[in-house]
Design a protein around this motif. Structure first.
Motif, mmCIF file in Angstrom:
data_model
loop_
_atom_site.group_PDB
_atom_site.id
_atom_site.type_symbol
_atom_site.label_atom_id
_atom_site.label_comp_id
_atom_site.label_asym_id
_atom_site.label_seq_id
_atom_site.Cartn_x
_atom_site.Cartn_y
_atom_site.Cartn_z
ATOM 1 N N VAL A 26 -6.062 -79.399 49.043
ATOM 2 C CA VAL A 26 -5.941 -77.972 48.735
ATOM 3 C C VAL A 26 -7.275 -77.427 48.222
ATOM 4 O O VAL A 26 -7.714 -76.353 48.639
ATOM 5 N N ALA A 27 -7.936 -78.162 47.347
ATOM 6 C CA ALA A 27 -9.244 -77.727 46.837
ATOM 7 C C ALA A 27 -10.221 -77.526 47.993
ATOM 8 O O ALA A 27 -10.909 -76.501 48.072
ATOM 9 N N ARG A 28 -10.274 -78.476 48.895
ATOM 10 C CA ARG A 28 -11.207 -78.371 50.024
ATOM 11 C C ARG A 28 -10.845 -77.233 50.966
ATOM 12 O O ARG A 28 -11.715 -76.544 51.489
ATOM 13 N N LYS A 29 -9.569 -77.004 51.172
ATOM 14 C CA LYS A 29 -9.130 -75.897 52.021
ATOM 15 C C LYS A 29 -9.569 -74.565 51.410
ATOM 16 O O LYS A 29 -10.094 -73.691 52.104
ATOM 17 N N LEU A 30 -9.363 -74.402 50.121
ATOM 18 C CA LEU A 30 -9.758 -73.168 49.447
ATOM 19 C C LEU A 30 -11.266 -72.932 49.559
ATOM 20 O O LEU A 30 -11.721 -71.799 49.738
ATOM 21 N N ILE A 31 -12.033 -74.002 49.444
ATOM 22 C CA ILE A 31 -13.489 -73.881 49.549
ATOM 23 C C ILE A 31 -13.893 -73.542 50.989
ATOM 24 O O ILE A 31 -14.709 -72.649 51.217
ATOM 25 N N ARG A 32 -13.325 -74.245 51.955
ATOM 26 C CA ARG A 32 -13.639 -73.974 53.369
ATOM 27 C C ARG A 32 -13.410 -72.505 53.731
ATOM 28 O O ARG A 32 -14.160 -71.935 54.519
ATOM 29 N N GLU A 33 -12.380 -71.909 53.169
ATOM 30 C CA GLU A 33 -12.030 -70.523 53.470
ATOM 31 C C GLU A 33 -13.038 -69.521 52.914
ATOM 32 O O GLU A 33 -13.072 -68.378 53.356
ATOM 33 N N ARG A 34 -13.867 -69.919 51.964
ATOM 34 C CA ARG A 34 -14.734 -68.970 51.273
ATOM 35 C C ARG A 34 -16.231 -69.191 51.469
ATOM 36 O O ARG A 34 -17.021 -68.304 51.169
ATOM 37 N N LEU B 140 -7.051 -76.809 39.252
ATOM 38 C CA LEU B 140 -7.237 -75.429 38.823
ATOM 39 C C LEU B 140 -8.309 -74.840 39.732
ATOM 40 O O LEU B 140 -9.370 -75.450 39.913
ATOM 41 N N ALA B 141 -8.024 -73.706 40.329
ATOM 42 C CA ALA B 141 -8.999 -73.028 41.186
ATOM 43 C C ALA B 141 -9.265 -71.657 40.581
ATOM 44 O O ALA B 141 -8.327 -70.916 40.261
ATOM 45 N N ILE B 142 -10.537 -71.355 40.411
ATOM 46 C CA ILE B 142 -10.947 -70.077 39.789
ATOM 47 C C ILE B 142 -11.753 -69.303 40.815
ATOM 48 O O ILE B 142 -12.783 -69.778 41.294
ATOM 49 N N GLU B 143 -11.271 -68.125 41.143
ATOM 50 C CA GLU B 143 -11.980 -67.274 42.104
ATOM 51 C C GLU B 143 -12.575 -66.082 41.359
ATOM 52 O O GLU B 143 -11.884 -65.418 40.578
#
Length: 186
Positions: free
Chosen positions: A8-16, A179-182
């Motif tokens: 999930v962490a890597r997916k969130l990063i790939r998207e941004r 924890l993901a912080i945007e």
């Protein structure tokens, strides 16, 4: 099946992250995230990776050289608290808290320095950028760190940041969580 927390962490990063941006691995460890980030930013981007243990630097350097990606990465034998001193704008920052897998389990990330590092990282995170914090809390220092990081994140202004917690709640043995912080786009 649900994806694990690291996926999930890597997916969130790939998207941004765009391929030419600067990204940071705040806790290099054995270089897994450093390698992921180097592949993501491709030839025109840059990865800056931190660790306080020479063993982590050596393992990561060897791994990057084997993959032909060493030229994209700057390895720093330094605390992640020094992120802000880089004077860069980062698209993504990854943290994996705890200890170096295969290393000395007595050397762990600590609550006070991790909070300072997260603060430092948030100051260099670009609008729309993301910070991921993998919390491994199945050890004494980890439980203290977990509490401190969660408390810190609860206090972040919702006008500036969105904070996501991704966690399996029916697991035994203090399963790691994300924890993901945007940083909100302005």
């Amino acid at each position: 099946m649900f994806p694990n927390v690291l996926e999930v962490a890597r997916k969130l990063i790939r998207e941004r992250v765009q391929q030419d941006e600067t990204v940071i691995d705040a806790t290099m460890g054995n270089g897994n995230d450093t390698l992921f980030l180097a592949q993501l930013v491709q030839e025109t981007g840059k990865v800056i990776a931190f660790d306080i243990q020479p063993q982590a630097i050596a393992k990561t350097k060897d791994r990057l050289e084997r993959e032909g990606l060493a030229d994209r990465v700057e390895l720093k034998l330094a605390s992640h608290e020094e992120i802000e001193s880089l004077n860069v704008q980062a698209a993504a920052i990854m943290f994996n808290l705890g200890y170096l897998p295969g290393g000395d389990k007595e050397i762990t990330t600590q609550a006070s320095s991790t909070i300072r590092a997260i603060e430092s990282g948030l100051r260099v995170l670009r609008p729309g950028g993301i910070m991921t914090v993998m919390i491994y809390w199945g050890h004494a220092a980890g439980e203290v760190e977990k509490e401190a990081v969660e408390a810190f994140c609860h206090e972040l202004s919702q006008l500036e940041f969105l904070v996501l917690k991704y966690q399996y709640i029916n697991q035994q043995n203090q399963a790691p969580f994300l924890l993901a912080i945007e940083r909100r786009a302005q």
